[in-house]
Design a protein around this motif. Structure first.
Motif, PDB file in Angstrom:
ATOM      1  N   LEU A  11      43.340  40.297  41.191  1.00  0.00           N
ATOM      2  CA  LEU A  11      44.116  41.126  40.272  1.00  0.00           C
ATOM      3  C   LEU A  11      44.720  40.278  39.162  1.00  0.00           C
ATOM      4  CD1 LEU A  11      44.435  44.168  40.459  1.00  0.00           C
ATOM      5  CD2 LEU A  11      46.672  43.819  41.503  1.00  0.00           C
ATOM      6  N   MET A  12      45.263  39.126  39.551  1.00  0.00           N
ATOM      7  CA  MET A  12      45.862  38.226  38.552  1.00  0.00           C
ATOM      8  C   MET A  12      44.800  37.653  37.617  1.00  0.00           C
ATOM      9  SD  MET A  12      48.540  36.265  41.088  1.00  0.00           S
ATOM     10  CE  MET A  12      49.016  35.072  39.852  1.00  0.00           C
ATOM     11  N   GLY A  14      41.848  39.021  36.896  1.00  0.00           N
ATOM     12  CA  GLY A  14      41.389  40.102  36.028  1.00  0.00           C
ATOM     13  C   GLY A  14      42.396  40.430  34.943  1.00  0.00           C
ATOM     14  N   ALA A  15      43.692  40.429  35.297  1.00  0.00           N
ATOM     15  CA  ALA A  15      44.724  40.722  34.300  1.00  0.00           C
ATOM     16  C   ALA A  15      44.745  39.656  33.212  1.00  0.00           C
ATOM     17  CB  ALA A  15      46.086  40.819  34.980  1.00  0.00           C
ATOM     18  N   GLY A  18      41.694  40.085  31.157  1.00  0.00           N
ATOM     19  CA  GLY A  18      41.854  41.330  30.411  1.00  0.00           C
ATOM     20  C   GLY A  18      42.734  41.150  29.182  1.00  0.00           C
ATOM     21  N   CYS A  19      43.829  40.390  29.327  1.00  0.00           N
ATOM     22  CA  CYS A  19      44.712  40.138  28.176  1.00  0.00           C
ATOM     23  C   CYS A  19      43.979  39.345  27.100  1.00  0.00           C
ATOM     24  CB  CYS A  19      45.958  39.383  28.637  1.00  0.00           C
ATOM     25  SG  CYS A  19      47.096  40.366  29.630  1.00  0.00           S
ATOM     26  N   PHE A 399      42.239  45.781  29.757  1.00  0.00           N
ATOM     27  CA  PHE A 399      43.121  45.219  30.785  1.00  0.00           C
ATOM     28  C   PHE A 399      42.850  45.862  32.140  1.00  0.00           C
ATOM     29  CE2 PHE A 399      47.060  45.246  33.229  1.00  0.00           C
ATOM     30  CZ  PHE A 399      47.416  43.901  33.209  1.00  0.00           C
ATOM     31  N   VAL A 400      42.768  47.191  32.152  1.00  0.00           N
ATOM     32  CA  VAL A 400      42.530  47.905  33.417  1.00  0.00           C
ATOM     33  C   VAL A 400      41.138  47.589  33.952  1.00  0.00           C
ATOM     34  CG1 VAL A 400      42.261  50.190  34.451  1.00  0.00           C
ATOM     35  CG2 VAL A 400      44.165  49.739  32.892  1.00  0.00           C
ATOM     36  N   CYS A 402      39.187  44.945  33.461  1.00  0.00           N
ATOM     37  CA  CYS A 402      39.110  43.576  33.996  1.00  0.00           C
ATOM     38  C   CYS A 402      39.925  43.441  35.276  1.00  0.00           C
ATOM     39  CB  CYS A 402      39.588  42.578  32.946  1.00  0.00           C
ATOM     40  SG  CYS A 402      38.491  42.430  31.520  1.00  0.00           S
ATOM     41  N   SER A 403      41.067  44.111  35.343  1.00  0.00           N
ATOM     42  CA  SER A 403      41.887  44.030  36.558  1.00  0.00           C
ATOM     43  C   SER A 403      41.156  44.646  37.746  1.00  0.00           C
ATOM     44  CB  SER A 403      43.228  44.740  36.330  1.00  0.00           C
ATOM     45  OG  SER A 403      43.968  44.111  35.309  1.00  0.00           O
ATOM     46  N   PHE A 407      39.822  42.588  40.887  1.00  0.00           N
ATOM     47  CA  PHE A 407      40.233  42.956  42.245  1.00  0.00           C
ATOM     48  C   PHE A 407      39.026  43.041  43.172  1.00  0.00           C
ATOM     49  CE2 PHE A 407      40.513  46.467  45.267  1.00  0.00           C
ATOM     50  CZ  PHE A 407      41.594  46.079  46.040  1.00  0.00           C
TER      51      PHE A 407
END
Length: 759
Positions: A11-12, A14-15, A18-19, A399-400, A402-403, A407
């Motif tokens: 999750l981290m 991907g976030a 994503g950013c 962002f979503v 990639c998160s 995940f």
């Protein structure tokens, strides 16, 4: 917890990606990348689609010039022929007529200015009369940038600035045209992807597609314009049905007023889309809503191309003129169609007015400017110009995405990470394509693709790191039971146990705790285990420091081996050093746990052994098998009879001159037929005391007397040694043998020795 940590890391990860992806996608470089790669891919997958039936193109090309016997270049055509075309198009019911041609004053090519001027004026007047009769013609206003100089102070200091310069058609045509408007395409080094609906300049100027839509609405839906007029100027101001103005405002000015009044008013568009304002009668038509969306939307729009050149219906200029002159109907119906007239020659890749687009093929045929203008009009008519998501929406979407992918690729096993990422990526592409096809919504493809690829690579690396760490931990855990090199070889061979089996030269060290049985009887099992572990920790350290290849723990004993392909002095030296270290470590440990009686007995022997797995029934142990290991254990057991701590066969210490050893005789060990010369390893020569050296020399003399069969002399010498060294076990053993007493402990069979006078 390990699984939770992995998906949290995903999750981290991907976030974070994503950013970064969102920031890049919103940058000029990201937008350019999507335009050059992502957009053509979406068009390629979608393919050709039918344009709306309300638009057509009349093509001016070489064939038309030849058929009508006109000059090759359209600028040299007599303008009266364009008047014929206008009359023909009006007769066939065209709702609006747009000329994507420049009708500026032509240069005097003949040199006879008077005659040429009169001829041009006549042509212009004929064309202007047809335009005025039609009352639905849009003519092109050419816009370009020019550098102009101006003074900025009284001293005459000057500066230059870039300004917009408009060049319209000649006066009769400009006066007769319903609207004069520019058509501008944003400058780009690659494909043409956008058009201006309103040119900002010094103020909003409606371009050709916008003006064409207004005139088309005027002719095809009389109820479409009053709601827009009411929103802009109030109920008292209406547009005249004939000209599209109200007598005071021209159509061009009305378009400017509409743009200024409705720009950014998405609420009005939403209200019209919901059925119109209840106070407004009649309710908003489709064209009203399209016009509202046009005036409320952005100045610049993305073109939603319908296909390769010629997708929008194209009629030859010569076909219409020839049919009109012959009194025949047109080959294509033009009722309520907006007709665009311009250069469109698709027979050669060197057409004058061609622009590279996403549909430019390998043949090099570009889309003509007039067809691009028609495409822009069709997009506005159907409100299907491409709409990229709002910047915040695009950023949130990346962002979503990639998160979610981050995940999954870390939450699932490594073997499923790539399929999971590909499945999610395919789902995203499918959704993006569906939205592109059905709603003209343009979602980014290239940036998400790079982001997903980066996520997959990062995830696989994370899985690799985790797997490597787990393997290292497993190898470390197994190495507590099996040598590390064997664990590595076992892993490298794919679990083939036989790969670790080998017959090698080895120096074996057998170690046993002294008096363990009576000690264990007085302790709880847990206390015994704790004591044994502490004891083995103490004596195993010097063994591990000398890098033993095999270490086996057998109840209260150990069996170790140092191996090599061939006999080596270095292997024997390491084994002897480890044995000395273990003996000293055991003594130090015994001092810590006193008064518990702890001691260690050590035996060394060398030769060929089998090192590997042995067992059956699905259970195996890794250890040392062979006579050498058994003999080392027998030598270790000899310590209890001789009262020593560290014994070795004589072969173990050969050529190891740095050691001080004491030969203690020849012994036929239990289960053996041949005698074996045994020595006691006293220690390193540089650490042995003078008293110990004296003991070793005197013992050698006594042992020589014993071996020579001189019993009386040997008895005297051993007795003298015991008076001076009462704790010396070998001297006591031999003296007892001479006196007829068996050495060793009760109930134990004493080893045979080579008696006096024997070999």
């Amino acid at each position: 917890m390990a699984g939770i940590r992995m998906w949290l890391k995903g999750l981290m990860l991907g976030a974070a990606i994503g950013c970064i992806s969102a920031a890049f996608a919103l940058s000029p470089a990201g937008i350019a990348l999507e335009e050059s790669l992502g957009l053509p891919l979406l068009f390629a997958i979608r393919g050709r689609i039918p344009p709306p039936p309300e638009v057509a193109v009349v093509a001016i090309n070489q064939r038309a010039a030849e058929a009508l016997e006109l000059p090759p270049h359209p600028r040299n055509w007599p303008r009266s022929v364009h008047g014929e075309l206008v009359d023909t198009l009006v007769a066939h019911g065209a709702s609006a007529i747009v000329f994507d041609l420049r009708f500026e004053k032509r240069p005097d090519e003949s040199g006879e200015s008077g005659e040429t001027d009169r001829s041009d004026e006549s042509e212009n007047e004929a064309f202007a009369a047809a335009v005025e009769r039609a009352n639905r013609v849009v003519l092109l206003e050419h816009m370009d940038k020019r550098l102009e100089s101006f003074a900025i102070d009284k001293g005459g200091t000057g500066a230059t600035a870039e300004t917009d310069h408009a060049t319209g058609p000649v006066e009769p045509l400009a006066r007769a045209a319903t609207v004069v408007a520019p058509f501008l395409l944003p400058k780009t080094a690659g494909n043409v992807n956008q058009f201006w609906a309103f040119w900002p300049g010094d103020g909003p100027v409606a371009t050709i597609p916008t003006a064409a839509l207004w005139l088309h609405a005027l002719r095809t839906d009389r109820g479409a314009l009053p709601p827009i007029q009411a929103l802009v100027a109030g109920e008292q101001r209406r547009l005249a049905a004939a000209a599209g103005g109200d007598g005071a405002l021209s159509v061009r000015e009305m378009l400017v007023r509409a743009r200024e009044g409705l720009a950014g008013r998405s609420d009005i568009v939403a209200a019209l889309g919901a059925g119109g304002d209840p106070a407004m009668r009649p309710s908003a038509s489709i064209l009203t809503r399209r016009l509202a969306a046009l005036f409320a939307g952005s100045d610049i729009r993305y073109l939603n191309f319908y296909g390769p050149p010629g997708t929008i219906p194209v009629i030859g200029y010569d076909v219409l003129i020839a049919a009109a002159r012959a009194g025949m109907p047109a080959a294509i119906r033009l009722d309520d169609r907006c007709v665009f007239v311009g250069v469109a020659d698709y027979s050669t890749p060197t057409q004058d007015d061609g622009f590279a687009t996403v549909f430019t093929g390998a043949d090099g045929i570009d889309l003509s400017g007039v067809e691009i203008a028609a495409t822009a009009f069709a997009n506005l008519l159907t409100d299907t110009s491409l709409r990229p998501p709002a910047p915040l929406t695009s950023a949130a979407m990346l962002f979503v995405l990639c998160s979610v992918i981050g995940f999954y690729v870390l939450a699932v096993p490594a073997r499923l990470a790539v399929p999971a990422a590909l499945a999610l990526a395919a789902a995203y592409v499918a959704v993006a394509q569906i939205l592109f096809n059905r709603a003209a919504l343009w979602l980014p493809l290239v940036t998400p693709a790079f982001a997903i690829a980066l996520l997959v690579v990062s995830a696989l690396y994370c899985h690799y790191v985790v797997a490597r760490r787990q393997r290292e931990k497993m190898q470390q855990a197994i190495s507590y039971y099996i040598p590390e090199r064997v664990v590595q070889g076992f892993a490298d061979s794919g679990g083939d146990m036989s790969a670790a089996n080998e017959v090698v030269y080895a120096t074996c060290l057998a170690a046993d705790m002294e008096d363990f049985t009576p000690l264990a009887e007085g302790m709880r099992p847990g206390e015994v285990a704790s004591l044994l572990n502490s004891y083995f920790d103490a004596i195993a350290k010097p063994i591990n420091d000398r890098k033993a290849d095999v270490v086996e723990f057998r109840a209260d004993g150990m069996m170790c081996a140092w191996t090599a392909p061939q006999p080596q002095a270095e292997v024997r030296a390491r084994a002897c050093a480890a044995a000395i270290g273990a003996r000293d470590a055991a003594a130090a440990f015994a001092a810590k746990v006193a008064p518990r009686p702890l001691g260690v007995r050590l035996g060394l022997h060398d030769g060929e052994v089998f090192v590997g797995h042995s067992g059956g029934g699905g259970r195996f142990v890794y250890g040392i098998v062979g006579d050498i290991a058994n003999t080392a254990a027998r030598i270790e057991g000899l310590n209890r009879y001789l009262g020593t701590r560290l014994l070795a066969s004589a072969g173990v210490v050969r050529a190891l001159d740095h050691l001080r050893v004491r030969p203690v005789g020849q012994f036929i060990l239990k289960g053996k037929n041949e005698p074996l010369s045994i020595v006691e390893i006293v220690g390193r020569r540089d650490t042995v005391s003078v008293q110990t050296e004296t003991l070793c020399r005197r013992f050698a003399v006594a042992l020589q007397a014993f071996s020579a069969g001189n019993a009386e002399a040997a008895q005297v010498l051993f007795a003298a040694l015991l008076r001076d060294y009462p704790a010396d076990g070998p001297s006591r053993f031999y003296l007892n043998r001479l006196l007829g007493e068996e050495g060793g402990q009760a109930g134990q069979e004493a080893p045979m020795i080579i008696r006096m006078g024997t070999k």
